[in-house]
Design a protein around this motif. Structure first.
Motif, PDB file in Angstrom:
ATOM      1  N   GLY A  74     136.551  88.551  57.079  1.00  9.52           N
ATOM      2  CA  GLY A  74     135.410  88.808  57.951  1.00  9.52           C
ATOM      3  C   GLY A  74     134.075  88.440  57.361  1.00  9.52           C
ATOM      4  O   GLY A  74     133.055  88.494  58.061  1.00  9.52           O
ATOM      5  N   LEU A  75     134.045  88.050  56.086  1.00 12.54           N
ATOM      6  CA  LEU A  75     132.778  87.633  55.474  1.00 12.54           C
ATOM      7  C   LEU A  75     132.404  86.255  56.010  1.00 12.54           C
ATOM      8  O   LEU A  75     133.194  85.309  55.902  1.00 12.54           O
ATOM      9  CB  LEU A  75     132.915  87.581  53.953  1.00 12.54           C
ATOM     10  N   PRO A  76     131.227  86.106  56.616  1.00 12.18           N
ATOM     11  CA  PRO A  76     130.861  84.804  57.187  1.00 12.18           C
ATOM     12  C   PRO A  76     130.527  83.782  56.112  1.00 12.18           C
ATOM     13  O   PRO A  76     130.302  84.122  54.947  1.00 12.18           O
ATOM     14  CB  PRO A  76     129.634  85.135  58.031  1.00 12.18           C
ATOM     15  N   GLU A  83     121.592  88.180  56.696  1.00 10.38           N
ATOM     16  CA  GLU A  83     121.911  89.016  55.539  1.00 10.38           C
ATOM     17  C   GLU A  83     122.247  90.447  55.943  1.00 10.38           C
ATOM     18  O   GLU A  83     122.770  91.214  55.132  1.00 10.38           O
ATOM     19  CB  GLU A  83     120.733  89.016  54.560  1.00 10.38           C
ATOM     20  N   THR A  84     121.961  90.798  57.196  1.00 13.43           N
ATOM     21  CA  THR A  84     122.275  92.133  57.694  1.00 13.43           C
ATOM     22  C   THR A  84     123.711  92.249  58.199  1.00 13.43           C
ATOM     23  O   THR A  84     124.129  93.326  58.635  1.00 13.43           O
ATOM     24  CB  THR A  84     121.319  92.504  58.839  1.00 13.43           C
ATOM     25  N   HIS A  85     124.474  91.163  58.147  1.00 14.61           N
ATOM     26  CA  HIS A  85     125.878  91.215  58.558  1.00 14.61           C
ATOM     27  C   HIS A  85     126.589  92.305  57.743  1.00 14.61           C
ATOM     28  O   HIS A  85     126.414  92.383  56.522  1.00 14.61           O
ATOM     29  CB  HIS A  85     126.534  89.854  58.322  1.00 14.61           C
ATOM     30  N   PRO A  86     127.414  93.145  58.379  1.00 16.16           N
ATOM     31  CA  PRO A  86     128.019  94.290  57.664  1.00 16.16           C
ATOM     32  C   PRO A  86     128.799  93.905  56.416  1.00 16.16           C
ATOM     33  O   PRO A  86     128.724  94.601  55.394  1.00 16.16           O
ATOM     34  CB  PRO A  86     128.941  94.903  58.732  1.00 16.16           C
ATOM     35  N   LYS A  87     129.528  92.782  56.448  1.00 20.47           N
ATOM     36  CA  LYS A  87     130.303  92.400  55.276  1.00 20.47           C
ATOM     37  C   LYS A  87     129.392  91.912  54.149  1.00 20.47           C
ATOM     38  O   LYS A  87     129.686  92.133  52.967  1.00 20.47           O
ATOM     39  CB  LYS A  87     131.311  91.303  55.634  1.00 20.47           C
ATOM     40  N   VAL A  88     128.295  91.271  54.501  1.00 20.05           N
ATOM     41  CA  VAL A  88     127.332  90.834  53.491  1.00 20.05           C
ATOM     42  C   VAL A  88     126.671  92.048  52.847  1.00 20.05           C
ATOM     43  O   VAL A  88     126.539  92.128  51.616  1.00 20.05           O
ATOM     44  CB  VAL A  88     126.276  89.902  54.105  1.00 20.05           C
ATOM     45  N   VAL A  89     126.282  93.008  53.669  1.00 17.88           N
ATOM     46  CA  VAL A  89     125.663  94.235  53.150  1.00 17.88           C
ATOM     47  C   VAL A  89     126.638  94.962  52.234  1.00 17.88           C
ATOM     48  O   VAL A  89     126.272  95.424  51.142  1.00 17.88           O
ATOM     49  CB  VAL A  89     125.228  95.144  54.313  1.00 17.88           C
ATOM     50  N   GLU A  90     127.895  95.058  52.651  1.00 19.86           N
ATOM     51  CA  GLU A  90     128.910  95.737  51.842  1.00 19.86           C
ATOM     52  C   GLU A  90     129.064  95.071  50.484  1.00 19.86           C
ATOM     53  O   GLU A  90     129.073  95.743  49.435  1.00 19.86           O
ATOM     54  CB  GLU A  90     130.252  95.736  52.579  1.00 19.86           C
ATOM     55  N   LEU A  91     129.177  93.741  50.482  1.00 21.56           N
ATOM     56  CA  LEU A  91     129.357  93.010  49.228  1.00 21.56           C
ATOM     57  C   LEU A  91     128.159  93.191  48.310  1.00 21.56           C
ATOM     58  O   LEU A  91     128.313  93.427  47.101  1.00 21.56           O
ATOM     59  CB  LEU A  91     129.575  91.526  49.535  1.00 21.56           C
ATOM     60  N   TRP A 122     127.115  84.530  48.519  1.00 17.12           N
ATOM     61  CA  TRP A 122     126.398  85.584  49.238  1.00 17.12           C
ATOM     62  C   TRP A 122     125.713  86.571  48.285  1.00 17.12           C
ATOM     63  O   TRP A 122     124.942  87.416  48.716  1.00 17.12           O
ATOM     64  CB  TRP A 122     127.342  86.342  50.164  1.00 17.12           C
ATOM     65  N   ILE A 123     125.997  86.454  46.991  1.00 19.12           N
ATOM     66  CA  ILE A 123     125.355  87.331  46.011  1.00 19.12           C
ATOM     67  C   ILE A 123     124.143  86.598  45.457  1.00 19.12           C
ATOM     68  O   ILE A 123     124.288  85.640  44.700  1.00 19.12           O
ATOM     69  CB  ILE A 123     126.310  87.698  44.861  1.00 19.12           C
TER      70      ILE A 123
END
Length: 240
Positions: A74-76, A83-91, A122-123
Protein backbone atom coordinates in the motif's frame (compact mmCIF):
# COMPACT_ATOMS: atom_id res chain seq x y z
CA UNK A 1 46.58 24.22 19.26
CA UNK A 2 46.55 27.89 18.26
CA UNK A 3 50.02 27.51 16.76
CA UNK A 4 48.87 24.55 14.70
CA UNK A 5 45.82 26.45 13.52
CA UNK A 6 48.09 29.18 12.16
CA UNK A 7 49.02 26.69 9.46
CA UNK A 8 45.32 26.22 8.56
CA UNK A 9 44.23 29.60 7.17
CA UNK A 10 41.00 28.18 5.72
CA UNK A 11 39.73 27.06 9.12
CA UNK A 12 37.20 29.05 11.14
CA UNK A 13 38.87 28.83 14.53
CA UNK A 14 35.74 29.13 16.65
CA UNK A 15 34.09 26.29 14.75
CA UNK A 16 37.03 23.90 14.71
CA UNK A 17 36.57 21.35 17.50
CA UNK A 18 39.19 18.86 18.61
CA UNK A 19 37.49 15.45 19.06
CA UNK A 20 36.83 14.94 22.74
CA UNK A 21 36.84 11.43 24.18
CA UNK A 22 34.73 12.55 27.14
CA UNK A 23 31.89 13.41 24.74
CA UNK A 24 31.76 9.75 23.79
CA UNK A 25 30.96 8.78 27.37
CA UNK A 26 27.35 9.82 28.02
CA UNK A 27 26.65 11.11 31.50
CA UNK A 28 23.47 9.05 31.58
CA UNK A 29 22.96 6.00 29.42
CA UNK A 30 19.54 5.23 27.97
CA UNK A 31 17.68 2.66 30.04
CA UNK A 32 15.02 1.69 27.51
CA UNK A 33 15.38 -1.27 25.17
CA UNK A 34 17.11 -0.45 21.87
CA UNK A 35 14.49 0.25 19.19
CA UNK A 36 14.78 -1.34 15.75
CA UNK A 37 12.79 -0.87 12.56
CA UNK A 38 12.98 -3.66 9.99
CA UNK A 39 12.17 -3.20 6.28
CA UNK A 40 11.79 -5.91 3.65
CA UNK A 41 11.54 -5.69 -0.11
CA UNK A 42 8.91 -8.07 -1.48
CA UNK A 43 5.10 -8.26 -1.46
CA UNK A 44 4.88 -11.93 -2.42
CA UNK A 45 2.63 -14.03 -0.18
CA UNK A 46 5.65 -16.11 0.81
CA UNK A 47 8.27 -13.37 0.77
CA UNK A 48 11.67 -14.70 1.75
CA UNK A 49 12.94 -11.21 2.57
CA UNK A 50 10.01 -10.89 4.98
CA UNK A 51 10.70 -14.34 6.46
CA UNK A 52 14.35 -13.41 6.95
CA UNK A 53 13.33 -10.12 8.61
CA UNK A 54 11.02 -12.04 10.93
CA UNK A 55 13.93 -14.28 11.94
CA UNK A 56 16.03 -11.18 12.57
CA UNK A 57 13.21 -9.71 14.67
CA UNK A 58 13.10 -12.81 16.85
CA UNK A 59 16.82 -12.58 17.44
CA UNK A 60 16.75 -8.87 18.30
CA UNK A 61 13.86 -9.40 20.72
CA UNK A 62 15.73 -12.28 22.36
CA UNK A 63 18.67 -9.93 22.86
CA UNK A 64 16.40 -7.44 24.61
CA UNK A 65 15.42 -5.10 21.78
CA UNK A 66 12.08 -3.61 20.83
CA UNK A 67 11.27 -4.37 17.21
CA UNK A 68 8.77 -3.14 14.65
CA UNK A 69 8.40 -4.41 11.08
CA UNK A 70 6.98 -2.13 8.40
CA UNK A 71 4.63 -3.73 5.87
CA UNK A 72 5.26 -1.96 2.53
CA UNK A 73 1.95 -3.10 1.01
CA UNK A 74 0.00 0.00 0.00
CA UNK A 75 2.98 2.36 0.09
CA UNK A 76 2.70 4.58 -3.01
CA UNK A 77 5.51 5.34 -5.39
CA UNK A 78 7.57 8.42 -4.46
CA UNK A 79 5.96 11.65 -5.70
CA UNK A 80 2.79 9.73 -6.66
CA UNK A 81 1.01 10.66 -3.43
CA UNK A 82 1.24 13.41 -0.82
CA UNK A 83 3.43 13.08 2.26
CA UNK A 84 0.21 12.86 4.27
CA UNK A 85 -0.57 9.43 2.79
CA UNK A 86 -1.16 7.07 5.78
CA UNK A 87 1.54 4.59 4.76
CA UNK A 88 4.08 7.38 4.26
CA UNK A 89 3.22 8.86 7.66
CA UNK A 90 3.52 5.42 9.26
CA UNK A 91 6.93 4.77 7.72
CA UNK A 92 8.31 8.17 8.68
CA UNK A 93 7.06 7.93 12.25
CA UNK A 94 8.64 4.50 12.62
CA UNK A 95 11.90 5.82 11.21
CA UNK A 96 11.97 8.62 13.77
CA UNK A 97 11.11 6.15 16.55
CA UNK A 98 13.90 3.71 15.67
CA UNK A 99 17.49 3.85 16.90
CA UNK A 100 18.64 1.19 14.45
CA UNK A 101 17.34 -0.36 11.26
CA UNK A 102 17.56 -3.54 9.21
CA UNK A 103 17.06 -3.43 5.44
CA UNK A 104 16.49 -6.75 3.70
CA UNK A 105 15.83 -7.02 -0.03
CA UNK A 106 15.62 -9.78 -2.59
CA UNK A 107 18.01 -9.40 -5.49
CA UNK A 108 16.09 -8.68 -8.69
CA UNK A 109 17.87 -8.09 -12.01
CA UNK A 110 21.13 -7.75 -10.09
CA UNK A 111 19.83 -5.05 -7.76
CA UNK A 112 17.56 -4.34 -4.82
CA UNK A 113 13.86 -4.38 -5.60
CA UNK A 114 11.83 -1.31 -6.44
CA UNK A 115 9.75 -1.99 -3.34
CA UNK A 116 12.85 -1.69 -1.18
CA UNK A 117 14.02 1.46 -2.94
CA UNK A 118 10.55 3.02 -2.65
CA UNK A 119 10.64 2.67 1.13
CA UNK A 120 14.07 4.27 1.31
CA UNK A 121 13.05 7.05 -1.08
CA UNK A 122 10.11 8.00 1.13
CA UNK A 123 12.48 8.57 4.06
CA UNK A 124 13.87 12.12 3.64
CA UNK A 125 17.21 13.35 4.92
CA UNK A 126 15.33 15.84 7.07
CA UNK A 127 11.82 16.46 8.35
CA UNK A 128 11.83 20.02 9.60
CA UNK A 129 14.69 20.15 12.10
CA UNK A 130 14.71 16.35 12.53
CA UNK A 131 17.02 14.08 10.54
CA UNK A 132 15.28 10.74 10.82
CA UNK A 133 18.18 8.50 9.79
CA UNK A 134 21.35 10.44 10.63
CA UNK A 135 23.49 8.72 13.26
CA UNK A 136 21.28 5.64 13.51
CA UNK A 137 22.68 2.16 13.00
CA UNK A 138 21.89 0.01 9.98
CA UNK A 139 22.31 -3.67 9.13
CA UNK A 140 21.90 -5.04 5.61
CA UNK A 141 20.67 -8.41 4.36
CA UNK A 142 19.55 -9.88 1.06
CA UNK A 143 17.97 -13.07 -0.20
CA UNK A 144 18.95 -14.66 -3.51
CA UNK A 145 16.96 -16.94 -5.77
CA UNK A 146 20.15 -18.58 -7.02
CA UNK A 147 23.80 -18.49 -6.06
CA UNK A 148 25.04 -16.08 -3.44
CA UNK A 149 25.45 -12.49 -4.53
CA UNK A 150 26.09 -9.19 -2.80
CA UNK A 151 24.66 -6.75 -5.33
CA UNK A 152 21.65 -5.72 -3.24
CA UNK A 153 23.53 -5.29 0.03
CA UNK A 154 26.25 -3.32 -1.75
CA UNK A 155 23.64 -0.99 -3.24
CA UNK A 156 21.89 -0.54 0.09
CA UNK A 157 25.22 0.17 1.78
CA UNK A 158 25.69 3.13 -0.58
CA UNK A 159 22.20 4.36 0.29
CA UNK A 160 22.82 3.90 4.02
CA UNK A 161 25.89 6.08 3.73
CA UNK A 162 23.90 8.66 1.78
CA UNK A 163 21.25 8.62 4.52
CA UNK A 164 24.10 9.32 6.98
CA UNK A 165 23.56 6.10 8.87
CA UNK A 166 26.16 4.13 10.83
CA UNK A 167 26.12 1.02 8.66
CA UNK A 168 27.73 -1.92 10.44
CA UNK A 169 30.53 -3.86 8.69
CA UNK A 170 28.86 -7.28 8.77
CA UNK A 171 26.07 -8.26 6.38
CA UNK A 172 24.08 -11.30 5.29
CA UNK A 173 23.35 -12.77 1.85
CA UNK A 174 21.26 -15.95 1.77
CA UNK A 175 21.65 -18.00 -1.41
CA UNK A 176 18.78 -20.14 -2.77
CA UNK A 177 16.55 -18.73 -0.05
CA UNK A 178 13.67 -21.00 -1.06
CA UNK A 179 15.72 -23.92 0.33
CA UNK A 180 16.55 -22.23 3.63
CA UNK A 181 13.05 -22.09 5.18
CA UNK A 182 10.92 -25.02 6.35
CA UNK A 183 7.21 -25.63 5.92
CA UNK A 184 6.53 -23.49 8.98
CA UNK A 185 8.37 -20.54 7.41
CA UNK A 186 11.20 -20.79 9.90
CA UNK A 187 14.82 -20.59 8.82
CA UNK A 188 16.66 -23.91 8.91
CA UNK A 189 19.95 -24.35 10.80
CA UNK A 190 22.83 -23.45 8.51
CA UNK A 191 25.87 -21.24 8.09
CA UNK A 192 23.49 -18.67 6.60
CA UNK A 193 21.43 -18.68 9.78
CA UNK A 194 24.55 -18.33 11.91
CA UNK A 195 25.57 -15.28 9.85
CA UNK A 196 22.17 -13.68 10.49
CA UNK A 197 22.77 -14.16 14.22
CA UNK A 198 26.20 -12.55 13.82
CA UNK A 199 24.74 -9.55 11.99
CA UNK A 200 21.96 -8.95 14.52
CA UNK A 201 24.41 -9.30 17.42
CA UNK A 202 26.74 -6.76 15.83
CA UNK A 203 23.85 -4.38 15.08
CA UNK A 204 22.68 -4.58 18.69
CA UNK A 205 26.17 -3.87 20.03
CA UNK A 206 26.76 -0.92 17.70
CA UNK A 207 23.38 0.51 18.64
CA UNK A 208 24.15 0.29 22.36
CA UNK A 209 27.55 1.86 21.70
CA UNK A 210 26.36 4.81 19.62
CA UNK A 211 22.74 5.69 20.35
CA UNK A 212 23.48 8.05 23.24
CA UNK A 213 26.33 9.82 21.45
CA UNK A 214 24.99 9.82 17.88
CA UNK A 215 24.49 13.61 17.79
CA UNK A 216 28.16 14.11 18.70
CA UNK A 217 29.37 11.45 16.25
CA UNK A 218 27.65 13.14 13.32
CA UNK A 219 28.37 16.74 14.36
CA UNK A 220 30.27 18.25 11.41
CA UNK A 221 32.55 21.23 10.97
CA UNK A 222 31.00 22.13 7.59
CA UNK A 223 27.49 22.16 9.06
CA UNK A 224 28.57 24.22 12.07
CA UNK A 225 30.11 26.69 9.63
CA UNK A 226 27.00 26.77 7.45
CA UNK A 227 24.77 27.33 10.49
CA UNK A 228 26.99 30.12 11.77
CA UNK A 229 26.94 31.86 8.40
CA UNK A 230 23.14 31.59 8.19
CA UNK A 231 22.80 33.00 11.71
CA UNK A 232 25.13 35.87 10.86
CA UNK A 233 23.06 36.76 7.81
CA UNK A 234 19.87 36.81 9.87
CA UNK A 235 21.35 38.89 12.66
CA UNK A 236 22.99 41.39 10.35
CA UNK A 237 20.27 41.76 7.76
CA UNK A 238 19.02 45.24 7.15
CA UNK A 239 15.85 46.24 8.94
CA UNK A 240 12.72 45.77 6.84
Amino acid sequence: MSDLLNDLPNIERDLFHTPDLSQLRPAVSSAHAPRFLLLYGSLRERSFSRLLVEEAARLLRAMGGEVKIFNPSGLPLPDDAPETHPKVVELRELTQWAEGMVWCSPERHGAMTGIMKTQIDWIPLSIGAIRPTQGKTLALMQVCGGSQSFNAVNQMRVLGRWMRMLTIPNQSSVAKAFMEFDDNDRMKPSAYYDRVVDVMEELFKFTLLTRDVAPYLVDRYSERKESAEALSRRVNQAAI
